[in-house]
Design an enzyme around this catalytic site. Structure first.
Site, PDB file in Angstrom:
ATOM      1  N   GLY A  18     -13.841  -6.561   1.871  1.00  0.00           N
ATOM      2  CA  GLY A  18     -14.856  -6.302   0.849  1.00  0.00           C
ATOM      3  C   GLY A  18     -16.259  -6.485   1.375  1.00  0.00           C
ATOM      4  O   GLY A  18     -17.198  -6.744   0.612  1.00  0.00           O
ATOM      5  N   TYR A  47       0.817  -1.198   0.000  1.00  0.00           N
ATOM      6  CA  TYR A  47       0.000   0.000   0.000  1.00  0.00           C
ATOM      7  C   TYR A  47       0.863   1.266   0.000  1.00  0.00           C
ATOM      8  O   TYR A  47       1.663   1.491   0.913  1.00  0.00           O
ATOM      9  CB  TYR A  47      -0.932   0.044   1.207  1.00  0.00           C
ATOM     10  CG  TYR A  47      -1.853  -1.148   1.340  1.00  0.00           C
ATOM     11  CD1 TYR A  47      -2.187  -1.948   0.244  1.00  0.00           C
ATOM     12  CD2 TYR A  47      -2.400  -1.491   2.566  1.00  0.00           C
ATOM     13  CE1 TYR A  47      -3.030  -3.040   0.375  1.00  0.00           C
ATOM     14  CE2 TYR A  47      -3.253  -2.578   2.706  1.00  0.00           C
ATOM     15  CZ  TYR A  47      -3.558  -3.357   1.607  1.00  0.00           C
ATOM     16  OH  TYR A  47      -4.390  -4.438   1.745  1.00  0.00           O
ATOM     17  N   ALA A  95     -18.824  -4.340  -0.232  1.00  0.00           N
ATOM     18  CA  ALA A  95     -18.894  -4.439  -1.703  1.00  0.00           C
ATOM     19  C   ALA A  95     -18.676  -3.096  -2.377  1.00  0.00           C
ATOM     20  O   ALA A  95     -19.530  -2.589  -3.111  1.00  0.00           O
ATOM     21  CB  ALA A  95     -20.236  -5.043  -2.116  1.00  0.00           C
ATOM     22  N   LYS A  96     -17.502  -2.516  -2.097  1.00  0.00           N
ATOM     23  CA  LYS A  96     -17.124  -1.223  -2.680  1.00  0.00           C
ATOM     24  C   LYS A  96     -18.127  -0.118  -2.361  1.00  0.00           C
ATOM     25  O   LYS A  96     -18.341   0.792  -3.142  1.00  0.00           O
ATOM     26  CB  LYS A  96     -16.923  -1.339  -4.189  1.00  0.00           C
ATOM     27  CG  LYS A  96     -15.778  -2.249  -4.591  1.00  0.00           C
ATOM     28  CD  LYS A  96     -15.537  -2.245  -6.089  1.00  0.00           C
ATOM     29  CE  LYS A  96     -14.325  -3.097  -6.441  1.00  0.00           C
ATOM     30  NZ  LYS A  96     -14.076  -3.142  -7.900  1.00  0.00           N
ATOM     31  N   GLY A  97     -18.743  -0.224  -1.191  1.00  0.00           N
ATOM     32  CA  GLY A  97     -19.670   0.809  -0.736  1.00  0.00           C
ATOM     33  C   GLY A  97     -21.108   0.586  -1.146  1.00  0.00           C
ATOM     34  O   GLY A  97     -22.012   1.288  -0.661  1.00  0.00           O
ATOM     35  N   LEU A  98     -21.361  -0.397  -2.002  1.00  0.00           N
ATOM     36  CA  LEU A  98     -22.729  -0.650  -2.456  1.00  0.00           C
ATOM     37  C   LEU A  98     -23.636  -1.049  -1.299  1.00  0.00           C
ATOM     38  O   LEU A  98     -24.829  -0.716  -1.286  1.00  0.00           O
ATOM     39  CB  LEU A  98     -22.740  -1.747  -3.526  1.00  0.00           C
ATOM     40  CG  LEU A  98     -22.058  -1.423  -4.850  1.00  0.00           C
ATOM     41  CD1 LEU A  98     -21.989  -2.662  -5.738  1.00  0.00           C
ATOM     42  CD2 LEU A  98     -22.804  -0.292  -5.576  1.00  0.00           C
ATOM     43  N   LEU A  99     -23.084  -1.754  -0.324  1.00  0.00           N
ATOM     44  CA  LEU A  99     -23.865  -2.205   0.826  1.00  0.00           C
ATOM     45  C   LEU A  99     -23.790  -1.218   1.989  1.00  0.00           C
ATOM     46  O   LEU A  99     -24.123  -1.546   3.126  1.00  0.00           O
ATOM     47  CB  LEU A  99     -23.386  -3.591   1.276  1.00  0.00           C
ATOM     48  CG  LEU A  99     -23.628  -4.706   0.255  1.00  0.00           C
ATOM     49  CD1 LEU A  99     -22.962  -6.001   0.686  1.00  0.00           C
ATOM     50  CD2 LEU A  99     -25.124  -4.915   0.028  1.00  0.00           C
TER      51      LEU A  99
END
Length: 298
Positions: free
Chosen positions: A198, A51, A201-205
């Site tokens: 995750g 990172y 889910a990349k912010g979807l949830l």
């Protein structure tokens, strides 16, 4: 904050933990978020030498000054930056791991790493050599325990059979249930802790605008998000329901959440010990989509 034992190690880690990859390269901002998380009971912090070319480790180490004996620090190894900085190459060799650990220790200003993880893995790797490197580091006291970060079922099975890993970090969420049948049962049977990444889910949830995800169409993602909203109380952010779905599985040791803002820290880490998801609600969430299986990444 509730804690759970990490596999067969003696480490009790917060059931919601801090994934440091999302931190901006700003010390004051990172320090503020990390300290706020600690105040909310988070004790597990995960970074990697990959990172920001090692600068994330520097940031995390500096922010944790004065807290080292109160937290569990994890980092990863195996991705070697090219000299010209153009990218990185996979390198799970014994020599590279033994060299890299000293650099990580120096960057994080610590004498030991609580959990050292292989940052990937393939069936073409010199797996026994890689395991030997981690065993040596454990004997030297530079690391307390080791694990792998992988979503490859075949690789995971090899490490379960051939090594003393205490954990596997893998992607797992309501929108990525691939581990449920093929990996989680195996790891639980062998008392190996699962660190779920995750989870949102990349912010979807967590409320981000719907889009396609993995093999789910946008419409299918929206169906799942609607199910999460219906189960969530009006006053509760949907990210908490999404996190509780993952934590409901008894194989999971911790949900590793990446945050960038104070609001996200408060929404994701606050009151983790709320009433756990009911079995009927978990079933409703599962019925909101079809479970996928691992087609690639074998």
């Amino acid at each position: 904050m509730n804690c759970r034992k990490l596999g067969k190690s003696d480490m009790e880690i917060s059931e919601i933990s801090f994934g440091c990859m999302s931190l901006e390269n700003n010390f004051q901002s990172a320090k503020k978020l990390i300290h706020k998380a600690i105040d909310l009971g988070v004790n597990f912090f995960d970074t990697a030498d990959l990172y920001n070319k090692g600068q994330n480790e520097v940031l995390v180490g500096e922010a944790l000054k004065g807290y080292r004996d109160k937290v569990i620090l994890a980092t990863k190894v195996g991705n070697e930056w090219r000299d010209n900085g153009s990218g990185w190459d996979w390198n799970p060799s014994k020599d590279y791991i033994l060299k890299s650990v000293d650099q990580s220790l120096q960057r994080m200003q610590t004498d030991y790493i609580d959990l050292y993880q292989l940052h990937g893995g393939t069936m073409d790797d010199p797996i026994d050599e890689t395991i030997e490197a981690f065993e040596i580091l454990q004997q030297q006291g530079k690391i307390r325990f080791y694990g792998i970060s992988s979503i490859r079922p075949n690789v995971i099975r090899e490490y379960v059979k051939r090594s003393n890993i205490v954990s596997v970090m893998m992607q797992y969420s309501l929108l990525d249930r691939r581990p449920e049948e093929e990996c989680l049962k195996l790891l639980q049977k062998n008392n190996i802790g699962v660190l779920a990444r995750g989870v949102l889910a990349k912010g979807l949830l967590a409320g981000k605008t719907s889009s396609k995800y993995l093999d789910y169409t946008k419409a299918e993602v929206e169906e799942t998000i609607q199910a999460v909203k219906e189960i969530s109380e009006e006053s509760k952010p949907i990210c908490q329901t999404s996190i509780q779905y993952v934590l409901k599985h008894s194989a999971i040791s911790s949900a590793v959440i990446g945050v960038r803002t104070e609001k996200q820290v408060e929404e994701c880490f606050f009151e983790s010990n709320q009433a756990e998801l009911l079995d009927m609600d978990r079933t409703l969430l599962q019925n909101s989509n079809k479970a996928l299986v691992y087609a690639n990444h074998r």
